[in-house]
Write a protein that holds these residues in place. Structure first.
Motif, PDB file in Angstrom:
ATOM      1  N   TYR A 146      11.792   3.023 -10.388  1.00  0.00           N
ATOM      2  CA  TYR A 146      12.170   2.219 -10.085  1.00  0.00           C
ATOM      3  C   TYR A 146      10.413   0.736  -9.899  1.00  0.00           C
ATOM      4  O   TYR A 146       9.569   0.650 -10.619  1.00  0.00           O
ATOM      5  CB  TYR A 146      12.511   1.857  -8.586  1.00  0.00           C
ATOM      6  N   LEU A 147      10.589  -0.500  -9.267  1.00  0.00           N
ATOM      7  CA  LEU A 147       9.965  -1.740  -9.561  1.00  0.00           C
ATOM      8  C   LEU A 147       8.206  -0.427  -9.013  1.00  0.00           C
ATOM      9  O   LEU A 147       8.255  -0.247  -7.913  1.00  0.00           O
ATOM     10  CB  LEU A 147      10.223  -2.582  -8.909  1.00  0.00           C
ATOM     11  N   SER A 148       7.830  -1.487  -9.542  1.00  0.00           N
ATOM     12  CA  SER A 148       6.201  -0.837  -8.912  1.00  0.00           C
ATOM     13  C   SER A 148       5.642  -2.240  -8.695  1.00  0.00           C
ATOM     14  O   SER A 148       5.916  -3.252  -8.748  1.00  0.00           O
ATOM     15  CB  SER A 148       5.382  -0.517  -9.999  1.00  0.00           C
ATOM     16  N   PRO A 149       4.200  -2.039  -7.978  1.00  0.00           N
ATOM     17  CA  PRO A 149       3.357  -3.569  -7.003  1.00  0.00           C
ATOM     18  C   PRO A 149       3.043  -3.490  -8.623  1.00  0.00           C
ATOM     19  O   PRO A 149       2.699  -5.387  -7.919  1.00  0.00           O
ATOM     20  CB  PRO A 149       2.008  -2.626  -6.507  1.00  0.00           C
ATOM     21  N   ILE A 150       2.156  -3.689  -9.350  1.00  0.00           N
ATOM     22  CA  ILE A 150       2.187  -4.247 -11.117  1.00  0.00           C
ATOM     23  C   ILE A 150       2.940  -5.195 -11.310  1.00  0.00           C
ATOM     24  O   ILE A 150       3.269  -6.213 -11.223  1.00  0.00           O
ATOM     25  CB  ILE A 150       1.901  -2.790 -12.057  1.00  0.00           C
ATOM     26  N   ASP A 151       4.229  -4.902 -11.175  1.00  0.00           N
ATOM     27  CA  ASP A 151       5.280  -5.341 -11.636  1.00  0.00           C
ATOM     28  C   ASP A 151       5.221  -6.929 -10.547  1.00  0.00           C
ATOM     29  O   ASP A 151       5.652  -7.850 -11.558  1.00  0.00           O
ATOM     30  CB  ASP A 151       7.147  -4.737 -11.172  1.00  0.00           C
ATOM     31  N   LEU A 152       5.273  -6.454  -9.667  1.00  0.00           N
ATOM     32  CA  LEU A 152       5.302  -8.040  -8.807  1.00  0.00           C
ATOM     33  C   LEU A 152       4.298  -8.346  -8.458  1.00  0.00           C
ATOM     34  O   LEU A 152       4.443  -9.808  -8.679  1.00  0.00           O
ATOM     35  CB  LEU A 152       5.591  -7.293  -6.627  1.00  0.00           C
ATOM     36  N   ALA A 153       2.677  -7.951  -9.200  1.00  0.00           N
ATOM     37  CA  ALA A 153       2.006  -8.434  -8.617  1.00  0.00           C
ATOM     38  C   ALA A 153       1.986  -9.457 -10.221  1.00  0.00           C
ATOM     39  O   ALA A 153       1.092 -10.840  -9.735  1.00  0.00           O
ATOM     40  CB  ALA A 153       0.851  -7.750  -8.811  1.00  0.00           C
ATOM     41  N   ARG A 154       2.084  -9.299 -10.950  1.00  0.00           N
ATOM     42  CA  ARG A 154       1.971  -9.881 -12.568  1.00  0.00           C
ATOM     43  C   ARG A 154       3.793 -10.482 -12.750  1.00  0.00           C
ATOM     44  O   ARG A 154       3.880 -11.142 -13.714  1.00  0.00           O
ATOM     45  CB  ARG A 154       2.290  -9.337 -13.698  1.00  0.00           C
ATOM     46  N   LYS A 155       4.720 -10.878 -11.390  1.00  0.00           N
ATOM     47  CA  LYS A 155       6.029 -11.481 -12.346  1.00  0.00           C
ATOM     48  C   LYS A 155       6.498 -10.912 -13.935  1.00  0.00           C
ATOM     49  O   LYS A 155       6.801 -11.857 -14.191  1.00  0.00           O
ATOM     50  CB  LYS A 155       5.667 -12.260 -11.907  1.00  0.00           C
ATOM     51  N   GLN A 156       6.594 -10.056 -13.316  1.00  0.00           N
ATOM     52  CA  GLN A 156       6.744  -9.286 -14.956  1.00  0.00           C
ATOM     53  C   GLN A 156       9.024  -9.105 -14.780  1.00  0.00           C
ATOM     54  O   GLN A 156       9.856  -8.866 -14.136  1.00  0.00           O
ATOM     55  CB  GLN A 156       6.239  -7.653 -13.934  1.00  0.00           C
ATOM     56  N   ASN A 157       8.855 -10.047 -15.940  1.00  0.00           N
ATOM     57  CA  ASN A 157      10.248  -9.591 -16.364  1.00  0.00           C
ATOM     58  C   ASN A 157      11.625  -8.572 -15.868  1.00  0.00           C
ATOM     59  O   ASN A 157      11.480  -8.016 -17.386  1.00  0.00           O
ATOM     60  CB  ASN A 157      10.563 -10.658 -17.310  1.00  0.00           C
ATOM     61  N   VAL A 158      11.070  -7.312 -15.699  1.00  0.00           N
ATOM     62  CA  VAL A 158      11.878  -6.237 -15.598  1.00  0.00           C
ATOM     63  C   VAL A 158      12.672  -6.009 -14.354  1.00  0.00           C
ATOM     64  O   VAL A 158      13.354  -6.215 -13.669  1.00  0.00           O
ATOM     65  CB  VAL A 158      10.409  -5.110 -15.420  1.00  0.00           C
ATOM     66  N   ALA A 159      14.286  -5.120 -14.889  1.00  0.00           N
ATOM     67  CA  ALA A 159      15.129  -4.860 -13.749  1.00  0.00           C
ATOM     68  C   ALA A 159      15.019  -3.364 -13.850  1.00  0.00           C
ATOM     69  O   ALA A 159      15.217  -2.926 -14.899  1.00  0.00           O
ATOM     70  CB  ALA A 159      16.131  -5.477 -14.833  1.00  0.00           C
ATOM     71  N   VAL A 160      15.695  -3.340 -12.765  1.00  0.00           N
ATOM     72  CA  VAL A 160      16.263  -1.438 -12.274  1.00  0.00           C
ATOM     73  C   VAL A 160      17.714  -2.347 -12.199  1.00  0.00           C
ATOM     74  O   VAL A 160      18.838  -2.551 -11.152  1.00  0.00           O
ATOM     75  CB  VAL A 160      15.983  -0.935 -10.863  1.00  0.00           C
ATOM     76  N   ILE A 161      18.733  -1.229 -13.104  1.00  0.00           N
ATOM     77  CA  ILE A 161      19.963  -1.830 -12.395  1.00  0.00           C
ATOM     78  C   ILE A 161      21.186  -0.830 -11.616  1.00  0.00           C
ATOM     79  O   ILE A 161      20.658   0.660 -11.932  1.00  0.00           O
ATOM     80  CB  ILE A 161      20.385  -2.022 -14.355  1.00  0.00           C
ATOM     81  N   GLY A 162      21.903  -1.064 -11.063  1.00  0.00           N
ATOM     82  CA  GLY A 162      22.735   0.381 -11.084  1.00  0.00           C
ATOM     83  C   GLY A 162      23.666   0.847 -11.371  1.00  0.00           C
ATOM     84  O   GLY A 162      23.819   0.341 -12.919  1.00  0.00           O
ATOM     85  N   ARG A 163      24.185   2.148 -11.747  1.00  0.00           N
ATOM     86  CA  ARG A 163      25.250   2.732 -12.354  1.00  0.00           C
ATOM     87  C   ARG A 163      26.530   2.345 -12.989  1.00  0.00           C
ATOM     88  O   ARG A 163      26.476   1.748 -14.660  1.00  0.00           O
ATOM     89  CB  ARG A 163      25.171   4.465 -11.851  1.00  0.00           C
ATOM     90  N   MET A 164      26.813   1.391 -12.232  1.00  0.00           N
ATOM     91  CA  MET A 164      28.267   0.618 -12.658  1.00  0.00           C
ATOM     92  C   MET A 164      27.466  -0.404 -13.675  1.00  0.00           C
ATOM     93  O   MET A 164      28.589  -0.765 -14.525  1.00  0.00           O
ATOM     94  CB  MET A 164      28.909  -0.245 -11.578  1.00  0.00           C
ATOM     95  N   VAL A 165      26.650  -1.160 -13.508  1.00  0.00           N
ATOM     96  CA  VAL A 165      26.128  -2.293 -14.441  1.00  0.00           C
ATOM     97  C   VAL A 165      25.833  -1.911 -15.826  1.00  0.00           C
ATOM     98  O   VAL A 165      26.390  -2.177 -16.848  1.00  0.00           O
ATOM     99  CB  VAL A 165      24.729  -2.639 -14.256  1.00  0.00           C
ATOM    100  N   GLN A 166      25.331  -0.409 -15.920  1.00  0.00           N
ATOM    101  CA  GLN A 166      25.256   0.530 -17.050  1.00  0.00           C
ATOM    102  C   GLN A 166      26.584   0.484 -16.981  1.00  0.00           C
ATOM    103  O   GLN A 166      27.001   0.441 -19.119  1.00  0.00           O
ATOM    104  CB  GLN A 166      24.211   2.050 -17.156  1.00  0.00           C
ATOM    105  N   ARG A 167      27.768   0.757 -16.995  1.00  0.00           N
ATOM    106  CA  ARG A 167      29.033   1.254 -17.201  1.00  0.00           C
ATOM    107  C   ARG A 167      29.570  -0.172 -17.813  1.00  0.00           C
ATOM    108  O   ARG A 167      30.625   0.358 -18.772  1.00  0.00           O
ATOM    109  CB  ARG A 167      29.990   2.209 -16.537  1.00  0.00           C
TER     110      ARG A 167
END
Length: 409
Positions: free
Chosen positions: A143-164
């Protein structure tokens, strides 16, 4: 207890009086059967209600903002109230000891593309603790991490249906999604008990989404999972305190129910607990009533049985049988019938619940079952009552003089 002659007499008596034995055992078996089925259905109702509150954190307070309906503090009505990062910090830090998990959320519906596939999805800008707020389970990655938030990273966690929908082959972790023209690397895939709708969400760092929205610090919703040690009453007061504090901060009238809105699961849980307590009380009352009816039935039948055997008891006493042996014989026979019938009742009750299974989900009965503690307690209660039911009339009969017993018709 282990006298072979006595056991032979008991089984001989049972074989020669099948109808009497069946009547005695039927009451016990029926009592336990109804007890188990009733408690199982009550348990199924509890399971259905519990699951209804399990999709998101049960101890959740959700805070929204909207348009004011009352002019207040020199400001006109019909004014849109907007929350921002500072408001989130204010809400979380106003009584930090009462906060378990929390996250702000900024929501936008954006076009998402992967290769030739594309679609419009709800993008949630949030913090790492959204995972616990939504009760999400990771299928792959993280899932997201504090580092992702602090650095404003372009990362995404997707739902199972998005993957499908979009990434049909292979693991999506490490692949790039085009979200509204910006490339995001997929770092994880989650499942959600909320179903397909919630699994068509994509979560990215809120700091990244706010930056995409031209540096906005807007917050759409604030989620606070309060400390589980709080009672429902304390949680309700805490939620009211948050609402009043935010209204004062945003210059919203205390009587305005639309400018700042709050959904506190504690209120629903409090009502649910009250309902469950009433339901448990009703089921317990009916179940105990059923057991009591079984006990009374056993007692009545044993009185009849002993009365029927009065002449037999007289013969036994006339040939030298002691009162204690007569009582022990009748009591042992009563206990044997009660125990065997009890096992039959338990077996049929458990079988009935297994056959019901989840077939009654449409009636809000899910996975009906009874704990072995309740079954054993009810079983022991009936066995003890069977023992007493056999002892009392047998003891009275053993005191009758042989000549009087032999004269009995």
């Amino acid at each position: 207890m282990f006298d072979l002659d006595r056991w032979q007499e008991i089984f001989s008596s049972i074989r020669s009086n099948v109808l009497r034995t069946v009547l005695s055992g039927f009451t016990v078996a029926l009592g336990l059967f109804i007890f188990i089925v009733l408690f199982g259905i009550g348990s199924g109702l509890k399971n259905a209600f519990t699951e209804g509150f399990a999709r998101d954190a049960q101890n959740l307070i959700t805070i929204y903002s909207g348009k004011t309906t009352i002019a207040y503090n020199g400001l006109q009505s019909d004014r849109m109230v907007t929350m921002n990062n500072d408001d989130y910090d204010f809400l979380v830090n106003s009584d930090k000891e009462k906060v378990g998990y929390s996250t702000p959320r900024y929501t936008a519906n954006l076009m998402v593309k992967y290769g030739k596939e594309s679609g419009s999805y709800q993008i949630n800008g949030a913090e790492a603790e959204e995972k616990y707020i939504e009760n999400r389970k990771m299928l792959e990655g993280r899932y997201l991490s504090p580092i992702d938030l602090a650095r404003k990273q372009n990362v995404a966690v997707i739902g199972r249906m998005v993957q499908r929908d979009l990434i049909k082959n292979g693991s999506p972790v490490g692949k790039d999604l085009d979200i509204n023209g910006t490339m995001f690397k997929v770092v994880g895939v989650f499942s959600d008990d909320g179903g397909d709708y919630d699994e068509r969400h994509i979560t990215i760092p809120i700091t990244t989404l706010q930056q995409m929205k031209k540096g906005s610090d807007t917050v759409s919703t604030v989620y606070i999972a309060y400390n589980e040690k709080l009672t429902p009453e304390q949680a309700i007061k805490y939620g009211d305190k948050l609402k009043d504090g935010l209204k004062a901060r945003k210059s919203v009238s205390p009587d305005d129910e639309n400018g700042v809105r709050i959904w506190n699961n504690a209120k629903n849980m409090n009502e649910t607990f009250m309902f469950m307590a009433v339901l448990t009380g009703i089921v317990t009352f009916i179940g105990l009533g059923t057991l009591l009816a079984g006990i009374i039935g056993i007692s009545n039948i044993m009185v009849y049985i002993v009365k029927e055997r009065t002449k037999e008891i007289g013969v036994r006493k006339a040939i030298g049988a002691k009162p204690g042996s007569i009582v022990a014989l009748i009591v042992q026979e009563s206990v044997v019938i009660t125990v065997v019938s009890g096992f039959v009742g338990v077996g049929l009750g458990v079988l009935a619940l297994n056959l019901i299974g989840d077939n009654l989900e449409e009636y809000f009965i899910k996975n009906p079952s009874v704990g072995w503690y309740e079954i054993i307690a009810a079983f022991i209660a009936l066995v003890i009552s069977g023992l007493i039911a056999g002892f009392v009339p047998a003891y009275r009969a053993s005191k009758i003089k042989p000549i009087e017993a032999l004269r009995t018709e």
